[in-house]
Each structure stands twice: as C-alpha cells, then as structure tokens.
Scaffold this active site. Structure first.
Site, PDB file in Angstrom:
ATOM      1  N   GLY A 101      -9.358-105.433  23.145  1.00 45.34           N
ATOM      2  CA  GLY A 101     -10.499-105.370  24.055  1.00 45.34           C
ATOM      3  C   GLY A 101     -10.672-103.997  24.668  1.00 45.34           C
ATOM      4  O   GLY A 101     -10.183-103.001  24.127  1.00 45.34           O
ATOM      5  N   LEU A 161     -13.468-102.426  24.665  1.00 43.70           N
ATOM      6  CA  LEU A 161     -14.042-101.855  23.445  1.00 43.70           C
ATOM      7  C   LEU A 161     -14.820-100.568  23.716  1.00 43.70           C
ATOM      8  O   LEU A 161     -15.458-100.427  24.760  1.00 43.70           O
ATOM      9  CB  LEU A 161     -14.969-102.890  22.796  1.00 43.70           C
ATOM     10  CG  LEU A 161     -14.300-104.240  22.479  1.00 43.70           C
ATOM     11  CD1 LEU A 161     -15.325-105.216  21.921  1.00 43.70           C
ATOM     12  CD2 LEU A 161     -13.138-104.072  21.517  1.00 43.70           C
ATOM     13  N   HIS A 162     -14.729 -99.661  22.753  1.00 41.46           N
ATOM     14  CA  HIS A 162     -15.474 -98.405  22.840  1.00 41.46           C
ATOM     15  C   HIS A 162     -16.050 -98.097  21.453  1.00 41.46           C
ATOM     16  O   HIS A 162     -15.877 -98.903  20.517  1.00 41.46           O
ATOM     17  CB  HIS A 162     -14.579 -97.275  23.361  1.00 41.46           C
ATOM     18  CG  HIS A 162     -13.266 -97.161  22.635  1.00 41.46           C
ATOM     19  ND1 HIS A 162     -13.185 -96.831  21.303  1.00 41.46           N
ATOM     20  CD2 HIS A 162     -11.990 -97.367  23.043  1.00 41.46           C
ATOM     21  CE1 HIS A 162     -11.926 -96.799  20.928  1.00 41.46           C
ATOM     22  NE2 HIS A 162     -11.164 -97.154  21.965  1.00 41.46           N
ATOM     23  N   ALA A 163     -16.664 -96.935  21.333  1.00 43.73           N
ATOM     24  CA  ALA A 163     -17.345 -96.607  20.065  1.00 43.73           C
ATOM     25  C   ALA A 163     -16.381 -96.586  18.868  1.00 43.73           C
ATOM     26  O   ALA A 163     -16.804 -96.794  17.732  1.00 43.73           O
ATOM     27  CB  ALA A 163     -18.055 -95.267  20.205  1.00 43.73           C
ATOM     28  N   GLY A 164     -15.103 -96.337  19.143  1.00 38.54           N
ATOM     29  CA  GLY A 164     -14.115 -96.371  18.045  1.00 38.54           C
ATOM     30  C   GLY A 164     -14.049 -97.783  17.461  1.00 38.54           C
ATOM     31  O   GLY A 164     -14.128 -97.971  16.235  1.00 38.54           O
ATOM     32  N   HIS A 165     -13.917 -98.787  18.330  1.00 38.15           N
ATOM     33  CA  HIS A 165     -13.886-100.177  17.845  1.00 38.15           C
ATOM     34  C   HIS A 165     -15.208-100.516  17.136  1.00 38.15           C
ATOM     35  O   HIS A 165     -15.218-101.185  16.109  1.00 38.15           O
ATOM     36  CB  HIS A 165     -13.720-101.150  19.018  1.00 38.15           C
ATOM     37  CG  HIS A 165     -12.435-100.990  19.772  1.00 38.15           C
ATOM     38  ND1 HIS A 165     -12.376-100.494  21.058  1.00 38.15           N
ATOM     39  CD2 HIS A 165     -11.160-101.282  19.428  1.00 38.15           C
ATOM     40  CE1 HIS A 165     -11.130-100.484  21.468  1.00 38.15           C
ATOM     41  NE2 HIS A 165     -10.359-100.945  20.511  1.00 38.15           N
ATOM     42  N   GLN A 188       3.914-106.118  22.869  1.00 39.16           N
ATOM     43  CA  GLN A 188       3.933-104.732  22.392  1.00 39.16           C
ATOM     44  C   GLN A 188       3.966-103.711  23.538  1.00 39.16           C
ATOM     45  O   GLN A 188       3.935-102.511  23.298  1.00 39.16           O
ATOM     46  CB  GLN A 188       2.774-104.457  21.446  1.00 39.16           C
ATOM     47  CG  GLN A 188       1.397-104.410  22.086  1.00 39.16           C
ATOM     48  CD  GLN A 188       0.303-104.319  21.021  1.00 39.16           C
ATOM     49  OE1 GLN A 188      -0.001-105.283  20.344  1.00 39.16           O
ATOM     50  NE2 GLN A 188      -0.311-103.150  20.875  1.00 39.16           N
ATOM     51  N   GLY A 245      -7.950 -98.214  13.355  1.00 46.48           N
ATOM     52  CA  GLY A 245      -8.366 -96.835  13.594  1.00 46.48           C
ATOM     53  C   GLY A 245      -7.249 -95.849  13.269  1.00 46.48           C
ATOM     54  O   GLY A 245      -6.068 -96.136  13.490  1.00 46.48           O
ATOM     55  N   SER A 284      -8.982 -96.826  24.892  1.00 44.94           N
ATOM     56  CA  SER A 284      -9.213 -97.729  26.029  1.00 44.94           C
ATOM     57  C   SER A 284      -8.526 -97.196  27.281  1.00 44.94           C
ATOM     58  O   SER A 284      -8.871 -97.572  28.397  1.00 44.94           O
ATOM     59  CB  SER A 284      -8.675 -99.124  25.709  1.00 44.94           C
ATOM     60  OG  SER A 284      -9.254 -99.577  24.512  1.00 44.94           O
TER      61      SER A 284
END
Ligand code: PAF
Length: 277
Positions: free
Chosen positions: A31, A33-37, A61, A147, A186
């Site tokens: 979550g 989320l940004h332009a990469g996602h 993690q 990514g 994020s």
C-alpha cells in the site's frame, strides 16, 4: 474493482478465471501507493486480462517495530488510485487472515539474502519470502510484477520461485523517479523538505558513478562518494556496492554491474540502484 478480504474466496475466483483462460497479473504491495506501483499495474494490465493488486503491510518483514508502526496506511486513497488505474481485483487481507499465531517459516534463502539489505535488516527476506509464498499460493497468477528499486528483493523472490517450482513469470519494472531524480518510495512521505533535498544525494551518487565508471577506477569513485556523504549532515551512508546484476556477487566485469546504495536520511532509510550497462 472487486475487493476480497478472504483468501479462500479469492483463490476460487482465481481458479475460475484460470478455467476461463484469462491471464492474470499480480502486483503485490504494502500500500501507500505511488506512481511506481501504478507503473507495475499499467504493465500488468497491458500484458494480462486481469490484474490483481494485494495490499498487506507484512509484519514479518519488519525488523524494526517502530518502522512497522509508522508505515503509512492510506487505504482510502490507495483504493481510489487503484480504481483509477483500472485494477480489477484488490486483495486486502487482515493479519489474522494471512498468519496463524504459532506459525514458523524456515526457508533458507541463501547467500543472496545475507548481504546488503540482509545485513542491515536481519530477517527481512525471511519475512518477504514468507508472505510472497503465501500470496503466490493464494493467487496462482501467470505473472507477478515488482519494482527494480527493491532489486535484491526481486532476485530473492526469483530464488523462491525456482526453489518451489512456482509456475510464475516475474517481471522487474524500471524505477520511477521524481523529476529531480529521487526514486519513488512509500517512505518518502517521512522526509521533511530539507531532508528530501538531502535525499537527492543517493541518485546524484548513482548518476555520478554511471557517468564516470568508464573513466575512473572503482576505488576513486568510492572515495568521492564517501567524501560527499561525510560532508552532508543528517545523511548516513549504509552501503554502496558494485555487484553482478544476476548474482549480486562482487563484480567480475563492470559491464554486468549494478550499483546499489542505502542511506539513512534523518530517521528514514532509503535505497536506490542503477544498472551500469
Ligand atoms: O515490495 C514490497 O512492497 C513488499 O516487500 C512485498 C513484495 C509486497 C512483500 O510484502
């Protein structure tokens, strides 16, 4: 966009889609989320009939409890972004849905996980492989999208897929950057305005190396990098490493190299990388 919170219901839906010969792309996320996602979703939509995005902030993690606690969870904004991006299915499970209290995971990832991020975040890749294995089992997609920013994670997941013979193609998508070069993450929202400026040192360093690796020997490049970081306050270099892009072992030839960097900017840990070919 359909939202599933139960793994069994989603699993049956995926089996149904598979039976209908629909190709499925999975984009696993935590979550925020940004332009990469969104670039991963775009690629998945282009390559598949159905795109499934999972949002789950995976506790196993995180080796630092405060990092887990402060991890952003803007679920309403994320859902709006997903709808807008044309995501078909969102998997949004609770922690209880994904983990049973007494569960153990002892898959030994191997050397690739014990270096770089593995040194600074002990146990991190155990947690990543644990959750990704679960996601791949619940969602038997044909392809999964990750990514390049988390390049070591990508290679670790490749090992996982090979080890368990999971019939899934992994797709590594290019890093998406702000106009000034900062890699989208994020975690960037934790940076104050001055810290955000200082964070540019990661990308500047990688660009400097990319532009000069054919002119200067590696020790000279590293010397300059260390000096640059020493003279910048509030920024601590954790590692800068020239590695083979397939194995992450120290390089034999610079042409196959990836340069990976990690630094702490204030209390925010950032990573980035660049391929030298
Ligand atoms: O890269 C991430 O966002 C996470 O590590 C992943 C792959 C979704 C597993 O929790």
């Amino acid at each position: 966009m359909e939202v599933f919170t139960k793994k069994i219901t989603l699993y049956h839906q995926v089996l149904k889609l598979n039976a209908e010969h629909k190709s499925i792309g999975l984009v696993p996320t935590m979550g925020a989320l940004h332009a990469g996602h969104l670039s991963l979703i775009k690629k998945s939509k282009f390559e598949n009939d159905v795109t499934i995005v999972s949002i789950f902030v995976n506790p196993t993690q995180f080796n630092d409890a405060s990092d887990l606690q402060k991890y952003p969870r803007p679920i309403q904004t994320d859902m709006a972004l997903l709808k807008n991006a044309g995501c078909d299915i969102l998997f949004l499970p609770s922690e209880n849905e994904m983990y049973s209290p007494s569960e153990k995971w002892d898959y030994e990832v191997g050397a690739i996980a014990n270096d770089l991020e593995g040194v600074y975040r002990p146990g991190h890749f155990m947690g990543v492989t644990q959750i990704v294995y679960k996601l791949f089992t619940i969602i038997p997609a044909q392809k999964a999208y990750f990514g390049q920013k988390d390049y070591q994670q990508f290679l670790v997941i490749k090992h996982l897929v090979a080890h368990f013979n999971i019939p899934m193609v992994l797709v590594c998508c290019p890093i998406v950057r702000e106009a000034d070069g900062l890699a989208l993450s994020s975690r960037n929202i934790h940076l104050s305005e001055p810290q955000r400026k200082k964070a540019l040192l990661l990308h500047k360093t990688l660009s400097f190396i990319k532009n000069n690796y054919s002119k200067l020997p590696i020790d000279k490049l590293l010397q300059k990098v260390r000096t640059d970081f020493e003279t910048e306050d509030d920024v601590q270099l954790e590692y800068i490493a020239f590695r083979d892009k397939y194995t992450l072992k120290p390089i034999v030839t610079i042409n196959k190299a990836i340069v990976l960097i990690a630094a702490q900017v204030g209390n925010t840990r950032l990573i980035d990388n660049i391929m030298l070919d």
